[in-house]
Scaffold this active site. Structure first.
Site, PDB file in Angstrom:
ATOM      1  N   THR A  26      41.602  34.392  38.490  1.00  0.00           N
ATOM      2  CA  THR A  26      41.301  33.141  39.212  1.00  0.00           C
ATOM      3  C   THR A  26      41.325  31.931  38.301  1.00  0.00           C
ATOM      4  O   THR A  26      41.556  30.814  38.753  1.00  0.00           O
ATOM      5  CB  THR A  26      39.921  33.228  39.872  1.00  0.00           C
ATOM      6  OG1 THR A  26      38.933  33.517  38.878  1.00  0.00           O
ATOM      7  CG2 THR A  26      39.886  34.327  40.917  1.00  0.00           C
ATOM      8  N   CYS A  27      41.100  32.154  36.999  1.00  0.00           N
ATOM      9  CA  CYS A  27      41.063  31.017  36.082  1.00  0.00           C
ATOM     10  C   CYS A  27      42.419  30.326  35.988  1.00  0.00           C
ATOM     11  O   CYS A  27      42.499  29.142  35.671  1.00  0.00           O
ATOM     12  CB  CYS A  27      40.604  31.461  34.705  1.00  0.00           C
ATOM     13  SG  CYS A  27      41.643  32.749  33.993  1.00  0.00           S
TER      14      CYS A  27
END
Length: 910
Positions: free
Chosen positions: A877-878
């Site tokens: 997700t980063c």
């Protein structure tokens, strides 16, 4: 001479000290003697004069007593009048009045009455008032003399009995004294403290009950004040008569000064009985501008907000009256070009404002409501057009004063519509946006830059380096927008670009939401340029660090076990430097995590801090309402306030870096953040998003009858188990003040004020303080609460998969590969909630960016994760990355993807 001791003794001889008088002394002595003789002569002459006067007085008394017959005595009063008081006793005068009754009561001309009234003028009590008045010839009115004598008597007298006051009222009624313009003189006597002179107040009450009141009252504030005192003490009949006198006369310069005084007796004018009289007087004349203007002035003159609320609530309870006002407004040409207030508009605007405050959503949308929804729509359209024209076409100095009421009311309707969409419907989603091409196409970037520069100049003296200074929550806030706009106006002379800036700052909903979002990010871009944080400077700094002029990267080592605490210690004290790029290194139980931050680690850091700070119950920094929406905890200490401050900075940093976070805030809290210039104040309608049970109970309380409220035995206090006091008085002596139908709105207002304003002030101020270190208040205030939530966490209601597809980058795949084709087909077939879950799986937030998926940084990516069909899709997700195995089978892809997004399988930063 030798004495017996053989020594010589010196002898002292007293020859006296008398000296000879000089000529000057003799003259002075003679002068003093002459003056003494002159004084003695004056005393002797005065003594003789007094003796002569006393002898003459006693001679006259003997003459009156012994010389005149009864037939002669009756002529004494016409002959001497008030002089008699000096020569005969009160008893003798009383006997003379009785003796002269038949003669004087039928005296052929006004002389007898005039002389009797000259006696009244000199009385200091009421011992002879009744006898004097009974001798008047009622067929020969002497109104002017009566008014003069009565006015003097009321000023001199120390007492006036009820019977004497009644006889005075008889004369006033018989002679129709109140038809005289001079009659106001008897009501214009300052009776001072009515506790000390109750007889004057009693006299006025008698006159009021008999409707013996002056015709003209607009010339004398003392008269108004006396009428107010009298109203508070007389019977219902007297009050009704005073109401009829005063109600048509509120539209003058005197009434407000009396009504706005601190005197308790004025409050009677704002109780239901008087308000009902106001309605009855105005109801049949709503087409008469003077009558409606009178009502407007009466409302405006309210001594406090509680009184004003009472008037508006009582007016709203009379549906027929409100409907008449509304009908008249829409059937009368609304002249917005007038420079003075439009009475119908002003009254109706205030009623709608109160209607919005106390109505539930269901009541507001009701076609049978006191203000039907269709009427509200019509009024809002008129209001919207009027307000825009005033701002866009006129300089501030020429605008109508009605804008003072119009702007806040329009903003409140806009806020309510943002949630209920009774105006901005599916068929008309751009209802609030102005469609004028010149307005929409006008660019005003220079004005925005100048406003920003002025704002930064204003903040120069306020450093956020000192945390203790930052958290000075009770500091008074200046009206910054007005201050800065006034500075700009002097130079720009109200150009169209300047007017659009005014509209952006004060009426932002006239500008399309998408444009405001662009302006928000433009503000951020301008700020990054100011701080040398933009991409050009970053490139220069990379290759020539020795020439760097911008902020350096802020580094920190963050433990996965103590993310919030480590982040607070590393970044809370650095103030505005938190805007710079962050160099974060995570450590876990295995040591330092590998990774080069291309934006992904910063995003991971911000989302992780947000999750722990807002959602981890161990910190007790935030609470949730019954819809699981967050707001700052009202139980706090100095340390918690500092953490709340820091979380405000974190949210600001997320907005600054376009990082969406999965956090939903309570609507009342968001509204507070947008109400900085007004001290974060909330109103009753905001209570529903704080405590819906309390809100609904208070709504029920407002609709209860007098007996129902009485049966509850409520007082102006509130239980507060989390406070050391346990029970808190809402007003002074609140535990002994019972809630009634007359003060129930005050009770509701005080409960709201305590719950939303007093208890929430410090934590809200702390959060806003941290937030405004990164995001200036005027950047946020371009939006309403719903739009601000969308800025923070994205747009939930609209997921444009075509937009996502066109902004996707592939690694190890091509767009035409079977697995990629299957992926987009499966995603299109997902239910809405499944699409949201997918977004959360790959970006950490179940919403789309407001500016579309092109705003994702880094862009959404799909990387080939190999050909093993048993593997699940995973995500980082980063960096917004989906690691998708090359299934080449649509059914398997669907099953694996659904399982992955529902189980939350992800990779860490390795």
């Amino acid at each position: 001479m030798l004495n017996f001791t053989g020594q010589t003794r010196r002898r002292n001889v007293n020859l006296g000290n008398r000296t000879r008088n000089s000529k000057k002394d003799l003259l002075e002595k003679a002068k003093r003697e002459r003056e003494r003789r002159a004084q003695d002569k004056l005393k002797e002459d005065a003594s003789k004069t007094i003796q002569k006067s006393i002898r003459r007085h006693f001679s006259n008394v003997r003459l009156f007593k012994n010389t005149f017959t009864s037939s002669q005595l009756v002529h004494m009063i016409p002959a001497y009048g008030g002089k008699l008081i000096y020569y005969i006793s009160q008893y003798d005068l009383q006997q003379l009045l009785k003796l002269s009754h038949n003669f004087l009561s039928s005296y052929p001309n006004s002389l007898g009455n005039r002389q009797l009234l000259s006696l009244l003028k000199l009385y200091q009590d009421d011992a002879l008032v009744a006898e004097t008045l009974s001798d008047l010839n009622m067929d020969c009115p002497t109104v002017d003399e009566f008014l003069d004598s009565l006015s003097v008597y009321l000023c001199r007298a120390s007492f006036l009995s009820y019977s004497s006051a009644s006889k005075l009222a008889d004369v006033i009624e018989a002679w129709e004294v109140m038809h005289s313009s001079a009659s106001i003189s008897i009501f214009s006597i300052s009776i001072g403290s009515y506790e000390k002179r109750p007889f004057a107040l009693q006299f006025y009450c008698i006159l009021a009950e008999r409707n013996l009141l002056p015709q003209l009252i607009n010339t004398n504030p003392i008269l108004w004040d006396n009428m107010a005192k009298t109203y508070s003490h007389c019977s219902k009949g007297g009050q009704k008569n005073i109401a009829k006198l005063l109600i048509p006369n509120f539209n003058n310069h005197i009434a407000p000064s009396v009504l706005r005084s601190d005197n308790d007796y004025v409050l009677k004018f704002y109780e239901k009985a008087f308000i009902d009289e106001v309605i009855a007087t105005t109801a049949n004349y709503v087409s008469d501008e003077d009558h409606v203007k009178n009502l407007m002035c009466y409302i405006a003159s309210s001594p406090n907000q509680s009184c004003k609320n009472s008037v508006l609530i009582t007016l709203l309870s009379n549906k027929d009256f409100v409907r008449r006002l509304s009908w008249e407004f829409f059937h009368t040409k609304f002249n917005a070009s007038k420079t003075e207030a439009h009475p119908l508009f002003s009254v109706l605007a205030q009623l709608i404002d109160m209607h919005l405050l106390i109505s539930t959503d269901r009541e507001l949308l009701d076609y049978n409501s006191v203000i039907p929804i269709e009427e509200l729509k019509k009024f809002t359209s008129t209001l919207k057009d009027f307000t825009f024209r005033q701002y866009w076409e006129l300089p501030k100095s020429e605008r109508n004063p009605m804008l003072k009421e119009a702007v806040p009311l329009l903003s409140k309707v806009y806020e309510r519509d943002s949630r209920l969409h009774f105006l901005s419907t599916e068929n008309n989603p751009t209802y609030w946006e102005n469609s004028e091409k010149q307005f929409l196409n006008l660019r005003f970037y220079e004005e925005l830059q100048e406003y920003e520069d002025l704002y930064r100049e204003h903040l120069e003296e306020e450093s956020d380096e000192d945390m203790e200074k930052e958290i000075d929550l009770d500091k008074e806030r200046p009206p910054l927008k007005s201050l800065l706009l006034n500075k700009m106006k002097k130079r720009l002379k109200s150009s169209l670009r300047f007017r659009k800036l005014e509209i952006l700052l004060e009426l932002p909903f006239f500008i399309p939401f998408e444009e405001r979002v662009d302006l928000f990010y433009m503000f951020i871009a301008l700020d990054k340029k100011r701080l040398s944080l933009d991409d050009d400077h970053n490139l220069i700094n990379m290759f020539t660090p020795w020439a760097s002029t911008g902020m350096r990267k802020q580094s920190a080592i963050i433990s996965r076990d103590n993310v919030l605490e480590d982040a607070f210690n590393a970044f809370n004290s650095i103030g505005e430097r938190f805007k710079a790029s962050l160099d974060v290194t995570f450590i876990n139980e295995f040591g330092e995590e590998a990774g080069i931050d291309g934006g992904g680690i910063t995003k991971e850091f911000l989302t992780t801090v947000s999750d722990e700070g807002f959602k981890d119950p161990k910190h007790e920094l935030f609470r949730t309402n019954d819809r699981y929406e967050l707001y700052p905890s009202v139980v706090y200490d100095a340390t918690k306030l500092k953490y709340i401050w820091f979380l405000g900075k974190v949210v600001g940093k997320c907005l600054y870096e376009h990082v969406l976070i999965d956090v939903s805030f309570a609507d009342f809290f968001l509204k507070k953040l947008l109400n900085y210039s007004n001290g974060f104040l909330s109103s009753f309608s905001d209570l529903g998003s704080y405590d819906s049970v309390l809100y609904n109970n208070l709504i029920k309380l407002l609709n209860m009858t007098t007996d129902e409220i009485k049966s509850l035995d409520l007082t102006f206090e509130i239980d507060e188990p989390e406070s050391s006091a346990k029970v808190v008085d809402l007003i002074p002596n609140g535990s002994k003040t019972y809630v009634t139908k007359d003060n129930v709105l005050l009770y509701v207002t005080k409960v709201t004020d305590y719950k939303l304003n007093k208890r929430c002030f410090k934590p809200v101020s702390a959060f806003h303080g941290g937030l405004s270190v990164i995001i200036a208040p005027h950047w946020m205030e371009m939006f309403n609460s719903i739009e601000l939530q969308m800025l923070i966490s994205g747009e939930r209601d609209n997921i444009d998969l075509d937009d996502l597809k066109s902004n996707t980058e592939y690694g190890g795949y091509k767009e035409e590969d079977q697995t990629i084709v299957d992926f987009w087909e499966v995603l299109n077939e997902f239910k809405f909630e499944e699409k949201l879950n997918f977004l959360k799986f790959v970006t950490s937030v179940p919403q789309a960016p407001l500016q579309g998926f092109k705003a994702l940084d880094p862009k959404f990516g799909i990387r080939n994760a190999g050909t093993e069909k048993y593997r699940l899709p995973t995500a980082s997700t980063c960096v917004n990355l989906l690691k998708l195995p090359d299934y080449r089978n649509k059914t398997i892809l669907r099953e694996k993807l659904l399982y992955a997004i529902n189980s939350g399988a992800r990779f860490d930063l390795s």
